[in-house]
Motif scaffolding. Structure first.
Motif, mmCIF file in Angstrom:
data_model
loop_
_atom_site.group_PDB
_atom_site.id
_atom_site.type_symbol
_atom_site.label_atom_id
_atom_site.label_comp_id
_atom_site.label_asym_id
_atom_site.label_seq_id
_atom_site.Cartn_x
_atom_site.Cartn_y
_atom_site.Cartn_z
ATOM 1 N N ARG A 1 0.815 -1.209 0.000
ATOM 2 C CA ARG A 1 0.000 0.000 0.000
ATOM 3 C C ARG A 1 0.856 1.269 0.000
ATOM 4 O O ARG A 1 0.428 2.318 -0.462
ATOM 5 N N ASP A 2 2.099 1.187 0.514
ATOM 6 C CA ASP A 2 2.963 2.374 0.496
ATOM 7 C C ASP A 2 3.742 2.503 -0.817
ATOM 8 O O ASP A 2 4.573 3.389 -0.957
ATOM 9 N N GLY A 3 3.484 1.609 -1.772
ATOM 10 C CA GLY A 3 4.122 1.712 -3.079
ATOM 11 C C GLY A 3 5.414 0.912 -3.216
ATOM 12 O O GLY A 3 5.992 0.851 -4.299
ATOM 13 N N SER A 4 5.871 0.317 -2.118
ATOM 14 C CA SER A 4 7.108 -0.466 -2.212
ATOM 15 C C SER A 4 6.835 -1.838 -2.841
ATOM 16 O O SER A 4 5.708 -2.318 -2.828
ATOM 17 N N VAL A 5 7.904 -2.428 -3.368
ATOM 18 C CA VAL A 5 7.756 -3.700 -4.083
ATOM 19 C C VAL A 5 8.099 -4.850 -3.144
ATOM 20 O O VAL A 5 9.130 -4.826 -2.468
ATOM 21 N N LYS A 6 7.230 -5.836 -3.109
ATOM 22 C CA LYS A 6 7.489 -7.005 -2.262
ATOM 23 C C LYS A 6 7.458 -8.252 -3.129
ATOM 24 O O LYS A 6 6.584 -8.421 -3.973
ATOM 25 N N ALA B 1 3.055 1.458 -12.057
ATOM 26 C CA ALA B 1 2.305 2.495 -12.780
ATOM 27 C C ALA B 1 0.845 2.496 -12.333
ATOM 28 O O ALA B 1 0.238 3.552 -12.111
ATOM 29 N N LYS B 2 0.304 1.309 -12.169
ATOM 30 C CA LYS B 2 -1.100 1.191 -11.745
ATOM 31 C C LYS B 2 -1.262 1.729 -10.323
ATOM 32 O O LYS B 2 -2.225 2.433 -10.025
ATOM 33 N N TRP B 3 -0.285 1.393 -9.475
ATOM 34 C CA TRP B 3 -0.333 1.878 -8.089
ATOM 35 C C TRP B 3 -0.330 3.407 -8.075
ATOM 36 O O TRP B 3 -1.091 4.042 -7.360
ATOM 37 N N LYS B 4 0.539 4.004 -8.916
ATOM 38 C CA LYS B 4 0.645 5.471 -8.972
ATOM 39 C C LYS B 4 -0.679 6.094 -9.416
ATOM 40 O O LYS B 4 -1.109 7.114 -8.897
ATOM 41 N N GLU B 5 -1.296 5.448 -10.407
ATOM 42 C CA GLU B 5 -2.561 5.954 -10.931
ATOM 43 C C GLU B 5 -3.622 5.951 -9.828
ATOM 44 O O GLU B 5 -4.322 6.937 -9.622
ATOM 45 N N LEU B 6 -3.712 4.826 -9.098
ATOM 46 C CA LEU B 6 -4.702 4.724 -8.025
ATOM 47 C C LEU B 6 -4.434 5.719 -6.913
ATOM 48 O O LEU B 6 -5.348 6.229 -6.289
ATOM 49 N N ASN B 7 -3.140 5.995 -6.663
ATOM 50 C CA ASN B 7 -2.805 6.856 -5.540
ATOM 51 C C ASN B 7 -2.876 8.352 -5.843
ATOM 52 O O ASN B 7 -2.665 9.167 -4.965
ATOM 53 N N GLN B 8 -3.192 8.665 -7.084
ATOM 54 C CA GLN B 8 -3.381 10.082 -7.405
ATOM 55 C C GLN B 8 -4.586 10.649 -6.663
ATOM 56 O O GLN B 8 -4.673 11.831 -6.416
ATOM 57 N N PHE C 1 -18.692 -10.847 -4.600
ATOM 58 C CA PHE C 1 -17.557 -10.297 -3.842
ATOM 59 C C PHE C 1 -16.614 -9.449 -4.700
ATOM 60 O O PHE C 1 -16.012 -8.505 -4.221
ATOM 61 N N ARG C 2 -16.512 -9.765 -6.012
ATOM 62 C CA ARG C 2 -15.555 -9.022 -6.872
ATOM 63 C C ARG C 2 -15.923 -7.536 -6.966
ATOM 64 O O ARG C 2 -15.044 -6.674 -7.045
ATOM 65 N N GLU C 3 -17.221 -7.300 -6.956
ATOM 66 C CA GLU C 3 -17.708 -5.917 -7.008
ATOM 67 C C GLU C 3 -17.170 -5.115 -5.809
ATOM 68 O O GLU C 3 -16.726 -3.979 -5.946
ATOM 69 N N HIS C 4 -17.216 -5.740 -4.634
ATOM 70 C CA HIS C 4 -16.759 -5.056 -3.414
ATOM 71 C C HIS C 4 -15.238 -4.944 -3.369
ATOM 72 O O HIS C 4 -14.687 -3.959 -2.899
ATOM 73 N N GLU C 5 -14.598 -5.995 -3.883
ATOM 74 C CA GLU C 5 -13.141 -5.974 -3.955
ATOM 75 C C GLU C 5 -12.686 -4.826 -4.871
ATOM 76 O O GLU C 5 -11.740 -4.108 -4.569
ATOM 77 N N ASN C 6 -13.403 -4.653 -5.974
ATOM 78 C CA ASN C 6 -13.090 -3.562 -6.903
ATOM 79 C C ASN C 6 -13.336 -2.198 -6.271
ATOM 80 O O ASN C 6 -12.587 -1.256 -6.516
ATOM 81 N N TRP C 7 -14.389 -2.113 -5.488
ATOM 82 C CA TRP C 7 -14.668 -0.841 -4.798
ATOM 83 C C TRP C 7 -13.460 -0.471 -3.936
ATOM 84 O O TRP C 7 -12.996 0.664 -3.947
ATOM 85 N N LEU C 8 -12.951 -1.467 -3.213
ATOM 86 C CA LEU C 8 -11.789 -1.230 -2.350
ATOM 87 C C LEU C 8 -10.563 -0.817 -3.149
ATOM 88 O O LEU C 8 -9.811 0.067 -2.747
ATOM 89 N N LYS C 9 -10.370 -1.480 -4.302
ATOM 90 C CA LYS C 9 -9.213 -1.153 -5.136
ATOM 91 C C LYS C 9 -9.291 0.280 -5.640
ATOM 92 O O LYS C 9 -8.301 0.991 -5.698
ATOM 93 N N ARG C 10 -10.508 0.691 -6.024
ATOM 94 C CA ARG C 10 -10.674 2.040 -6.575
ATOM 95 C C ARG C 10 -10.666 3.110 -5.494
ATOM 96 O O ARG C 10 -10.163 4.200 -5.685
ATOM 97 N N ASN C 11 -11.274 2.790 -4.346
ATOM 98 C CA ASN C 11 -11.510 3.822 -3.338
ATOM 99 C C ASN C 11 -10.660 3.718 -2.088
ATOM 100 O O ASN C 11 -10.693 4.608 -1.241
ATOM 101 N N GLY C 12 -9.916 2.614 -1.981
ATOM 102 C CA GLY C 12 -9.120 2.394 -0.773
ATOM 103 C C GLY C 12 -8.213 3.574 -0.442
ATOM 104 O O GLY C 12 -8.032 3.925 0.725
ATOM 105 N N VAL C 13 -7.699 4.194 -1.473
ATOM 106 C CA VAL C 13 -6.761 5.293 -1.287
ATOM 107 C C VAL C 13 -7.439 6.514 -0.629
ATOM 108 O O VAL C 13 -6.795 7.310 0.043
#
Ligand SMILES: [Zn+2]
Length: 227
Positions: free
Chosen positions: A25-30, A58-65, A211-223
């Motif tokens: 979540r902090d953008g580091s690679v694991k 790149a995707k992480w950066k996009e979401l974190n904007q 469940f995928r719908e809710h998982e996607n909500w989290l991916k889009r809005n978690g930030v």
């Protein structure tokens, strides 16, 4: 940016059969690798996944904007159960913080400690709400959690313990109830299937077909779920 410029943490675990890459979540690679893999093999696997790593970043950066830093000023909005409530600073009220008439009301005396006051509020509400939802959810499960805790977790929304305990991040209370239910159900399934195995996803699908719908909500809005 080159692969050599990245800070990559490598963890070897017996829960993995192949090398896989995650962006925290902090953008580091694991990198998770099987315990049996030699360091050279892991290095080679990372090199071969260079494209995948950079597209994940790149995707992480996009979401974190969409990341917001909230100031404790009149009119600033704060999430609660999927809705935004604007802040009103109040002179003298019975509690430091409450939701009233569609607004967050913060007593001005607590402005200096507003961050802590908000976290305490979210933590308390999260515990009550999770217990309330769990009562309904656990009827569908044979394995029931022994203890529920609301904490500040690193890089995740929730986790389970080997002793059948469930931990939730206080930020979970910022999500809509349906998404909160998904987070709870996800962890409940883990009590039976510890890893993200095929059995895990099949069971989750049975317990919560959308469940995928809710998982996607989290991916889009978690930030946005932050203070
Ligand atoms: Zn999981």
């Amino acid at each position: 940016m080159k692969l050599e410029d990245l800070e990559i943490s490598i963890e070897k675990t017996d829960r993995r059969k192949t090398v896989s890459i995650f962006i925290e979540r902090d953008g580091s690679v694991k990198v998770l690798a099987p315990v049996t893999a030699s360091d050279e093999k892991v290095e080679a696997a990372i090199k071969s996944k260079e494209y995948q790593i950079f597209s994940k970043i790149a995707k992480w950066k996009e979401l974190n904007q969409g990341k917001v830093n909230r100031d404790f000023v009149n009119g600033q909005s704060f999430l609660y159960l999927g809705r935004n409530y604007r802040l009103k600073l109040i002179e003298n009220q019975d509690v430091p913080l409450k939701i009233s008439g569609g607004f967050f009301h913060l007593d001005k005396k607590y402005l200096a400690k507003a961050d802590k006051v908000f976290k305490d509020f979210y933590r308390e509400k999260a515990l009550t709400k999770i217990q309330e939802r769990l009562k309904l959810i656990e009827e569908k499960f044979t394995n029931k959690p022994k203890a529920i805790k609301v904490l500040e977790l690193q890089n995740r929304w929730a986790s389970w313990t080997p002793k059948n305990g469930l931990n939730f991040h206080w930020k979970c209370i910022m999500a809509p109830v349906s998404v909160l239910d998904y987070i709870i159900i996800h962890e409940m399934v883990h009590l039976k299937h510890p890893n993200h195995s095929t059995e895990f996803w099949n069971e989750l699908d049975k317990k919560m077909p959308d469940f995928r719908e809710h998982e996607n909500w989290l991916k889009r809005n978690g930030v946005k779920m932050s203070l």
